[in-house]
Design an enzyme around this catalytic site. Sequence first.
Site, short mmCIF file in Angstrom:
data_model
loop_
_atom_site.label_atom_id
_atom_site.label_comp_id
_atom_site.label_asym_id
_atom_site.label_seq_id
_atom_site.Cartn_x
_atom_site.Cartn_y
_atom_site.Cartn_z
CG HIS A 1 -20.03 98.93 -0.95
ND1 HIS A 1 -21.04 98.48 -1.77
CD2 HIS A 1 -20.46 100.13 -0.48
CE1 HIS A 1 -22.02 99.36 -1.81
NE2 HIS A 1 -21.69 100.39 -1.03
CG ASP B 1 -21.75 103.33 2.10
OD1 ASP B 1 -21.52 102.66 1.08
OD2 ASP B 1 -22.90 103.66 2.45
CG HIS C 1 -24.62 98.61 1.61
ND1 HIS C 1 -23.82 99.18 2.59
CD2 HIS C 1 -24.61 99.49 0.59
CE1 HIS C 1 -23.36 100.34 2.18
NE2 HIS C 1 -23.83 100.55 0.95
NE ARG D 1 -23.99 107.39 1.29
CZ ARG D 1 -22.85 106.89 0.85
NH1 ARG D 1 -22.86 105.89 -0.01
NH2 ARG D 1 -21.71 107.41 1.23
#
Length: 275
Positions: free
Chosen positions: A95, A97, A250, A265
């Site tokens: 995917h 983000d 990633h 994150r």
Amino acid sequence: MEWFPLADRVGAEVRGVDLATVAGAALDDLKALVWDKGVAVLRDQTLTPEDHIALANRWGGIDINNYFPLEGEHPEIAIVGKTPEQTTNIGGGWHTDHSYDQVPAMGSILVARTLPPKGGDTLFIHMGEAYDSLDDGTKAEIEGLSAFHTADHIYSPDGVYAQTDQGATLRGQDLKTGAVHPLVVRHPRTGRRLLYVNPSFTLNTVGRSRADSLPLLQRLWAHAMREELQGRVEWRDGTVAIWDNRTTWHYAMNDYHGHAREMHRITLTGEALAA
Ligand code: OGA
Ligand code: MN
């Protein structure tokens, strides 16, 4: 700043940069490297949560993630975690983000906080290399096409995570998302053409049903997933990875059952994407 390739086609291992203080021309060099190579890996960093937030603000601003649990005292920080009891991880499929946002996030700064004794690597693919290596017929076929992206099937109450042991800690299950982006975008800073569809959030090409879109999308995804385009980040204490969501996909490996893994994150603000 010195850097070495992480893998043949994606990523850079960076030396000589202290993320707690990097600014000015040195920060500009690091940004340019991330835009170009897709992901920068920095070792032996000592970022406090406050340093992490300050770095993201110096980089260009923060997009708060709507779904992951937030770090108690620092709502800018999302927790990407898996406990020893959980079997599902976050990000365990290819995917990029926030492609479901109209103005997708530029990237993320991921800081390792708790690591399993082994495993838990993150894989990356360079989507410029994926685009360049398409055959001319496929490039012509996708020229001018756009696709619809959403996160609703992932995070909604009957979505992918709700069926798993990650469901209980997620937020934002009632949000509705959706955005249309070109299949091939131009990187807003480098100008490089990038394949911008991903198996997690891209549902269909505009003007076609999901079923009619899948043969083309699956062909593009299978092409991008080839091993020679991939690089692997092996985390150690003190490792920080900074990636560009336009340049890369990633994938978080889920191969450490029975052990905890917790990452902090911060999602970096991006810009609208165009062909
Ligand atoms: C993320 C993600 C990968 C990882 O934070 O967006 O996909 O290895 N994380 O934790
Ligand atoms: Mn992710």
